[in-house]
Design a protein around this motif. Structure first.
Motif, PDB file in Angstrom:
ATOM      1  N   UNK A  19     -12.069 -31.961  48.239  1.00  0.00           N
ATOM      2  CA  UNK A  19     -13.041 -31.091  48.912  1.00  0.00           C
ATOM      3  C   UNK A  19     -14.373 -31.805  49.137  1.00  0.00           C
ATOM      4  N   UNK A  20     -14.778 -32.628  48.182  1.00  0.00           N
ATOM      5  CA  UNK A  20     -16.101 -33.265  48.245  1.00  0.00           C
ATOM      6  C   UNK A  20     -16.170 -34.360  49.296  1.00  0.00           C
ATOM      7  N   UNK A  21     -15.104 -35.120  49.478  1.00  0.00           N
ATOM      8  CA  UNK A  21     -15.101 -36.157  50.507  1.00  0.00           C
ATOM      9  C   UNK A  21     -15.830 -37.428  50.103  1.00  0.00           C
ATOM     10  N   UNK A  22     -16.170 -38.241  51.104  1.00  0.00           N
ATOM     11  CA  UNK A  22     -16.697 -39.585  50.870  1.00  0.00           C
ATOM     12  C   UNK A  22     -18.154 -39.609  50.417  1.00  0.00           C
ATOM     13  N   UNK A  23     -18.824 -38.481  50.462  1.00  0.00           N
ATOM     14  CA  UNK A  23     -20.225 -38.442  50.016  1.00  0.00           C
ATOM     15  C   UNK A  23     -20.322 -38.616  48.495  1.00  0.00           C
ATOM     16  N   UNK A  24     -19.193 -38.423  47.814  1.00  0.00           N
ATOM     17  CA  UNK A  24     -19.180 -38.476  46.355  1.00  0.00           C
ATOM     18  C   UNK A  24     -18.377 -39.691  45.872  1.00  0.00           C
ATOM     19  N   UNK A  25     -18.728 -40.150  44.666  1.00  0.00           N
ATOM     20  CA  UNK A  25     -18.074 -41.327  44.102  1.00  0.00           C
ATOM     21  C   UNK A  25     -17.656 -41.035  42.665  1.00  0.00           C
ATOM     22  N   UNK A  26     -16.411 -41.357  42.357  1.00  0.00           N
ATOM     23  CA  UNK A  26     -15.882 -41.118  41.016  1.00  0.00           C
ATOM     24  C   UNK A  26     -16.279 -42.272  40.099  1.00  0.00           C
ATOM     25  N   UNK A  27     -17.115 -41.998  39.089  1.00  0.00           N
ATOM     26  CA  UNK A  27     -17.606 -43.051  38.199  1.00  0.00           C
ATOM     27  C   UNK A  27     -16.935 -43.012  36.823  1.00  0.00           C
ATOM     28  N   UNK A  28     -16.105 -42.014  36.636  1.00  0.00           N
ATOM     29  CA  UNK A  28     -15.449 -41.804  35.337  1.00  0.00           C
ATOM     30  C   UNK A  28     -14.247 -40.908  35.631  1.00  0.00           C
ATOM     31  N   UNK A  29     -13.229 -40.953  34.788  1.00  0.00           N
ATOM     32  CA  UNK A  29     -12.063 -40.117  35.059  1.00  0.00           C
ATOM     33  C   UNK A  29     -12.398 -38.628  35.054  1.00  0.00           C
ATOM     34  N   UNK A  30     -13.548 -38.276  34.493  1.00  0.00           N
ATOM     35  CA  UNK A  30     -13.940 -36.852  34.419  1.00  0.00           C
ATOM     36  C   UNK A  30     -15.207 -36.533  35.189  1.00  0.00           C
ATOM     37  N   UNK A  31     -15.792 -37.526  35.885  1.00  0.00           N
ATOM     38  CA  UNK A  31     -17.067 -37.287  36.561  1.00  0.00           C
ATOM     39  C   UNK A  31     -17.067 -37.899  37.969  1.00  0.00           C
ATOM     40  N   UNK A  32     -17.609 -37.124  38.903  1.00  0.00           N
ATOM     41  CA  UNK A  32     -17.846 -37.591  40.268  1.00  0.00           C
ATOM     42  C   UNK A  32     -19.276 -37.210  40.648  1.00  0.00           C
ATOM     43  N   UNK A  33     -20.011 -38.160  41.233  1.00  0.00           N
ATOM     44  CA  UNK A  33     -21.425 -37.918  41.526  1.00  0.00           C
ATOM     45  C   UNK A  33     -21.708 -37.962  43.030  1.00  0.00           C
ATOM     46  N   UNK A  34     -22.784 -37.291  43.405  1.00  0.00           N
ATOM     47  CA  UNK A  34     -23.269 -37.312  44.783  1.00  0.00           C
ATOM     48  C   UNK A  34     -24.117 -38.566  44.965  1.00  0.00           C
ATOM     49  N   UNK A  35     -23.713 -39.425  45.914  1.00  0.00           N
ATOM     50  CA  UNK A  35     -24.430 -40.687  46.135  1.00  0.00           C
ATOM     51  C   UNK A  35     -25.918 -40.467  46.419  1.00  0.00           C
ATOM     52  N   UNK A  36     -26.221 -39.336  47.059  1.00  0.00           N
ATOM     53  CA  UNK A  36     -27.590 -39.090  47.491  1.00  0.00           C
ATOM     54  C   UNK A  36     -28.556 -38.887  46.316  1.00  0.00           C
ATOM     55  N   UNK A  37     -28.025 -38.620  45.129  1.00  0.00           N
ATOM     56  CA  UNK A  37     -28.888 -38.335  43.982  1.00  0.00           C
ATOM     57  C   UNK A  37     -28.997 -39.514  43.013  1.00  0.00           C
ATOM     58  N   UNK A  38     -28.377 -40.627  43.322  1.00  0.00           N
ATOM     59  CA  UNK A  38     -28.416 -41.770  42.404  1.00  0.00           C
ATOM     60  C   UNK A  38     -29.821 -42.366  42.364  1.00  0.00           C
ATOM     61  N   UNK A  39     -30.355 -42.523  41.165  1.00  0.00           N
ATOM     62  CA  UNK A  39     -31.674 -43.156  40.985  1.00  0.00           C
ATOM     63  C   UNK A  39     -31.516 -44.545  40.377  1.00  0.00           C
TER      64      UNK A  39
END
Length: 279
Positions: free
Chosen positions: A214-234
């Protein structure tokens, strides 16, 4: 005409096509006969001398972007006495840096005249250009076809992707509409998924794998249990990512290099990080 001569003419014709679409007329001009004939698809494209044809082809070349040819398929269809006719097809594709998107099938014809006293000369040639007259309903300045139309559709889709909204049910069976731009990250929790947004947490009855779709390419899986929104990475360390919201999200070390490469591929970020430091 011997087979070797014909094969040499096919090779020369191929080289002429490639150099022409690299915006170099010298090889084609060298082989054109003084009385070369050219007849294009448009009534105005009718030339019967080398000087006329060269001037026209220069205008074609200047009006088009440098292009690469693929799937070149040339063959001899007539070979008698001193005449050899070579016809063929190829794909023409512009470079992505050209600000044009053209990927089209093209055809070509070369009629060679071979004299024993001198090298072969082209007495007829047809190298179509991809600049054509606009058909009714077309909106692009060049006739780029469906490939360009799809390209622009995809680009627009990418631009509006952050405004996409997903529809999920929470544990209380409420249906929630959540804009992707409001989601900071998501976390797998048992058979459900926790969504962390600007307005709080939502535990929804969607599996983590389904949520990734559902989230698509805007998000990146950084852990088997976590996916983050690229736009919020600091920033990120070796085992976590800190978001602009101050939240820290666990990250496996092996995903660190993948995250850096992903950011570089999807944004205008230029990396000053050594390959060893990515690990």
């Amino acid at each position: 005409m011997r087979k070797k001569v014909v094969n040499d003419l096919i090779g020369t014709s191929t080289e002429i096509l490639q150099t022409f679409w690299h915006k170099d007329m010298s090889l084609l001009s060298h082989y054109l006969d003084d009385d070369v004939f050219y007849c294009g698809a448009d009534p105005s494209q009718y030339y019967s001398s080398k000087n006329e044809l060269v001037n026209y082809l220069y205008s074609v070349m200047n009006g088009c972007s440098e292009s690469e040819l693929t799937h070149i398929d040339l063959q001899c269809v007539f070979n008698q006495q001193n005449i050899c006719i070579i016809v063929g097809r190829f794909f023409l594709m512009t470079d992505m840096k050209s600000l044009e998107m053209v990927h089209e099938k093209q055809r070509c014809t070369f009629v060679w005249s071979i004299d024993k006293e001198r090298e072969g000369r082209i007495v007829y040639v047809n190298i179509p250009d991809y600049i054509g007259k606009l058909e009714e309903g077309e909106v692009f300045p060049h006739k780029m076809g469906s490939t360009t139309y799809q390209y622009y559709k995809d680009m627009v889709k990418k631009l509006i992707e952050p405004d996409k909204t997903i529809l999920v049910n929470d544990k209380s069976k409420h249906t929630c509409l959540i804009p992707l731009k409001d989601i900071h990250y998501v976390m797998a929790f048992q058979h459900n998924t926790v969504i962390y947004t600007s307005k709080g947490e939502i535990t929804c009855t969607v599996s983590f794998n389904k949520m990734e779709e559902l989230l698509g390419t805007q998000f990146f899986k950084i852990h088997r249990s976590y996916t983050i929104n690229r736009e919020y990475i600091r920033l990120f360390g070796h085992d976590y990512v800190e978001l602009t919201t101050g939240e820290k999200v666990p990250m496996t070390k092996r995903n660190r290099a993948q995250l850096i490469n992903s950011l570089m591929d999807c944004t205008n970020i230029q990396s000053g990080i050594d390959d060893d430091a990515k690990k």
